[in-house]
Scaffold this active site. Structure first.
Site, mmCIF file in Angstrom:
data_model
loop_
_atom_site.group_PDB
_atom_site.id
_atom_site.type_symbol
_atom_site.label_atom_id
_atom_site.label_comp_id
_atom_site.label_asym_id
_atom_site.label_seq_id
_atom_site.Cartn_x
_atom_site.Cartn_y
_atom_site.Cartn_z
ATOM 1 N N ASN A 162 0.805 -1.233 0.000
ATOM 2 C CA ASN A 162 0.000 0.000 0.000
ATOM 3 C C ASN A 162 0.832 1.275 0.000
ATOM 4 O OD1 ASN A 162 0.734 -0.445 2.651
ATOM 5 N ND2 ASN A 162 -1.231 0.128 3.514
ATOM 6 N N GLU A 261 4.799 -4.230 12.273
ATOM 7 C CA GLU A 261 3.855 -3.121 12.073
ATOM 8 C C GLU A 261 2.647 -3.742 11.384
ATOM 9 O OE1 GLU A 261 4.291 -0.076 13.114
ATOM 10 O OE2 GLU A 261 6.415 -0.101 13.612
ATOM 11 N N CYS A 295 -2.957 1.684 6.942
ATOM 12 C CA CYS A 295 -3.055 1.095 8.287
ATOM 13 C C CYS A 295 -3.553 2.109 9.306
ATOM 14 C CB CYS A 295 -1.709 0.539 8.702
ATOM 15 S SG CYS A 295 -0.405 1.761 8.574
ATOM 16 N N GLU A 472 8.853 2.229 14.510
ATOM 17 C CA GLU A 472 9.519 2.511 13.256
ATOM 18 C C GLU A 472 9.582 4.038 13.144
ATOM 19 O OE1 GLU A 472 9.242 -0.446 9.840
ATOM 20 O OE2 GLU A 472 7.725 1.023 9.361
HETATM 21 P P1 NAD Z 1 0.194 -9.132 3.815
HETATM 22 O O1 NAD Z 1 0.494 -9.517 5.210
HETATM 23 O O2 NAD Z 1 -0.619 -10.026 2.984
HETATM 24 O O3 NAD Z 1 1.561 -8.930 3.021
HETATM 25 C C1 NAD Z 1 2.607 -8.122 3.535
HETATM 26 C C2 NAD Z 1 3.929 -8.684 3.079
HETATM 27 O O4 NAD Z 1 4.100 -9.985 3.627
HETATM 28 C C3 NAD Z 1 4.052 -8.837 1.569
HETATM 29 O O5 NAD Z 1 5.356 -8.516 1.181
HETATM 30 C C4 NAD Z 1 3.796 -10.322 1.357
HETATM 31 O O6 NAD Z 1 4.393 -10.841 0.205
HETATM 32 C C5 NAD Z 1 4.482 -10.873 2.595
HETATM 33 N N1 NAD Z 1 4.101 -12.243 2.945
HETATM 34 C C6 NAD Z 1 2.901 -12.839 2.829
HETATM 35 N N2 NAD Z 1 2.966 -14.121 3.254
HETATM 36 C C7 NAD Z 1 4.254 -14.337 3.660
HETATM 37 C C8 NAD Z 1 4.956 -15.438 4.200
HETATM 38 N N3 NAD Z 1 4.361 -16.618 4.406
HETATM 39 N N4 NAD Z 1 6.264 -15.297 4.490
HETATM 40 C C9 NAD Z 1 6.885 -14.114 4.285
HETATM 41 N N5 NAD Z 1 6.278 -13.029 3.768
HETATM 42 C C10 NAD Z 1 4.973 -13.133 3.477
HETATM 43 O O7 NAD Z 1 -0.421 -7.670 3.920
HETATM 44 P P2 NAD Z 1 -0.919 -6.742 2.735
HETATM 45 O O8 NAD Z 1 -2.261 -7.179 2.325
HETATM 46 O O9 NAD Z 1 0.127 -6.591 1.697
HETATM 47 O O10 NAD Z 1 -0.985 -5.329 3.492
HETATM 48 C C11 NAD Z 1 -2.097 -4.907 4.150
HETATM 49 C C12 NAD Z 1 -1.925 -5.039 5.640
HETATM 50 O O11 NAD Z 1 -0.737 -4.363 6.067
HETATM 51 C C13 NAD Z 1 -3.053 -4.386 6.390
HETATM 52 O O12 NAD Z 1 -3.417 -5.166 7.490
HETATM 53 C C14 NAD Z 1 -2.424 -3.068 6.843
HETATM 54 O O13 NAD Z 1 -3.046 -2.471 7.944
HETATM 55 C C15 NAD Z 1 -1.030 -3.479 7.131
HETATM 56 N N6 NAD Z 1 -0.139 -2.315 7.123
HETATM 57 C C16 NAD Z 1 0.370 -1.902 8.318
HETATM 58 C C17 NAD Z 1 1.191 -0.786 8.371
HETATM 59 C C18 NAD Z 1 1.781 -0.326 9.671
HETATM 60 O O14 NAD Z 1 2.688 0.504 9.652
HETATM 61 N N7 NAD Z 1 1.326 -0.819 10.819
HETATM 62 C C19 NAD Z 1 1.494 -0.082 7.208
HETATM 63 C C20 NAD Z 1 0.949 -0.536 6.002
HETATM 64 C C21 NAD Z 1 0.135 -1.673 5.975
#
Ligand code: NAD
Length: 491
Positions: A162, A261, A295, A472
């Protein structure tokens, strides 16, 4: 979308590969995957698809680079970061187009992200010259002591789609500043921005192995190697709670430092003396930015009864005025969502809310679809505090805002905290003192009083409870990548 293709070629090379040990490689698997533009459904680029061997090679390169980068004086690390910042700044407009093309966010938002990406790297560059340490004389009889802050080691960074540039800046900037080499695994939807950033570091003369980037359409096969590898000291992850929990379990076997995060479900408290025009203007931005896929996005508004009707009327008018359209058009306030799975999730949550005591006030329609994604009109669902739909306790990761009428401030705070998440929260109040009182009671990591949150590099950011571990950004964000060593010196 011709411009975005130009940006891809210009920034990442015509056939974007993996970046390992300072070189571009097609990867050990020989496989590739396609990156799509969610706005049109068209293929933006075909990218090398990293596998387990590539992950192992990247960790080996990073581990080999660790002693040299850790021992490089802060001033010299700064020079390299500054060079990368200059390269990115020169290409900032193209970086914005690339972010817009990969994510589908409106170009104005992508420009803001590109600017933040560059300035956060810049800020972390300066921090290399201000790393902490302590010294005592006569800490015990005949003894002095120093407390060293050393780089923790190789960092595995895993980022979401995102904010494909900004999230990389927050992790890679801080880790490099602290003296840690990084293996970065960007999200499969948005690897190109990360590759463009790697290119900027290559241009700046970053030593081989200090930054490695592994695009992959199989995150688990790369993730498993990074999480199990004894040479990875720390994993810094931003993404969903589900994957965060999984990585934490995987990291336990080698006792890595884990920074998470995760998701949010930001509540907003609107008090009876709040400036409603200000609240509406700020919340529309805080909810519908990036089509609601942030997020820190405002998820649920708890407004006290006496001002609820006026607030909902003004909010509805403002939301109906938002324009949904092609992200490259300057008139668009919302682009498409990232993919059809995200669209289906938010549609299901909207249906669940309406089936459980909520009323649809406006929006929630699919306006236009392609094979990859769809455009969804910004929605509001309202409810009463004594009958809040259960789905409001979940993260609403799309253009859907929940508005709940509450008896008073106490009920608003109680409902605001009735979720597992605790990332961001907002308060709108007639005075700073009342705003501060509510801010203290919200169980979250960051609060905006009479403002939506803005990202500033000096401010630490992170969640409590299910929203994550660690901080962070800011000095705290650099210190997460440092290890404390105490040395006593007998005389
Ligand atoms: P996601 O967890 O599906 O993916 C995030 C990352 O994890 C991607 O790079 C993905 O390829 C990787 N990933 C997925 N499965 C994995 C595995 N088994 N092993 C290693 N890596 C793996 O999340 P998303 O849909 O891309 O992002 C949305 C989520 O992220 C929402 O919940 C949002 O709130 C959160 N987010 C949080 C913050 C924050 O700062 N707290 C910032 C942005 C997004």
């Amino acid at each position: 979308m011709t411009t975005s293709h130009t940006a891809v070629e210009f920034l990442a090379g015509t056939e974007p590969g993996l970046f390992v040990d300072g070189a571009w490689t097609p990867g050990a698997t020989g496989e590739t995957f396609e990156v799509f533009d969610p706005a049109s459904g068209r293929v933006l680029a075909t990218v090398a698809d990293a596998g387990a061997d590539d992950a192992a090679a990247a960790v080996t390169a990073a581990a080999a680079a660790l002693p040299g980068w850790a021992a490089t004086p802060g001033w010299e690390r700064y020079e390299v970061l500054r060079g990368a910042v200059e390269a990115m700044r020169k290409n900032q407009d193209d970086l914005a187009v690339l972010i817009c093309a990969e994510t589908g966010k409106p170009l104005a938002e992508a420009r803001a992200e590109a600017r933040n990406t560059v300035r956060f790297f810049e800020w972390f560059g300066h921090e290399t010259m201000r790393l902490p340490g302590q010294a005592w004389s006569d800490v015990a009889a005949g003894r002095d002591a120093v407390v060293l802050q050393e780089p923790v080691g190789v960092v595995a960074a895993i980022t979401p789609w995102n904010f494909p540039g900004f999230m990389v800046a927050c992790k890679v900037g801080a880790a490099l500043a602290a003296g840690c080499p990084v293996v970065l695994k960007p999200a499969e939807q948005t690897p190109l921005t990360a590759l463009a950033i790697a290119k900027a570091f290559q241009t700046a003369g970053l030593p081989p192995g200090v930054l490695n980037v592994l695009p992959t359409s199989h995150p688990a096969r790369v993730g498993e190697v990074l999480l199990a590898h004894p040479d990875v000291a720390c994993v810094s992850f931003t993404g969903s709670r589900r994957v965060g929990e999984l990585l934490m379990r995987e990291a336990a076997a080698t006792v890595k430092r884990v920074l998470l995060e995760l998701g949010g479900n930001a509540p907003v408290v609107v008090l009876d003396d709040a400036d409603l025009d200000l609240a509406v203007a700020q919340l529309v931005r805080a909810r519908y930015l990036n089509a609601g896929q942030a997020c820190v996005a405002a998820n649920r508004v708890y407004v006290v009864e006496s001002v609820a009707a006026d607030f909902v009327a003004a909010l509805t008018e403002a939301v109906r005025g938002l324009r949904v359209g092609d992200p490259l058009e300057s008139t668009s306030d919302l682009g498409p969502m990232i993919d059809l799975a995200a669209v289906e999730r938010i549609e299901a949550q909207l249906a669940a809310a309406v089936g459980d005591g909520g009323s649809l006030v406006t929006g929630g329609d699919r306006l236009r679809s392609n094979d990859v994604s769809a455009y969804v009109s910004p929605a509001i669902v309202s409810a009463d505090g004594d009958r809040q739909p259960g789905v409001f306790a979940e993260e609403l990761f799309g253009p859907l805002l929940a508005v709940v009428r509450c008896r008073d401030a106490d009920e608003a705070v109680q409902l605001a905290n009735a979720t597992d998440y605790g990332l961001a929260g907002y308060v709108f109040a007639g005075s700073a003192a009342r705003g501060m009182e509510i801010a203290r009671r919200l169980r979250v990591g960051s609060v905006g009083v009479n403002c939506a949150l803005v990202s500033e590099p000096q401010l630490p950011f992170g969640g409590v409870r299910a929203s994550g571990l660690g901080r962070e950004r800011g000095r705290a964000g650099v210190e997460e990548f440092l290890e404390t060593k105490t040395v006593q010196l007998g005389r």
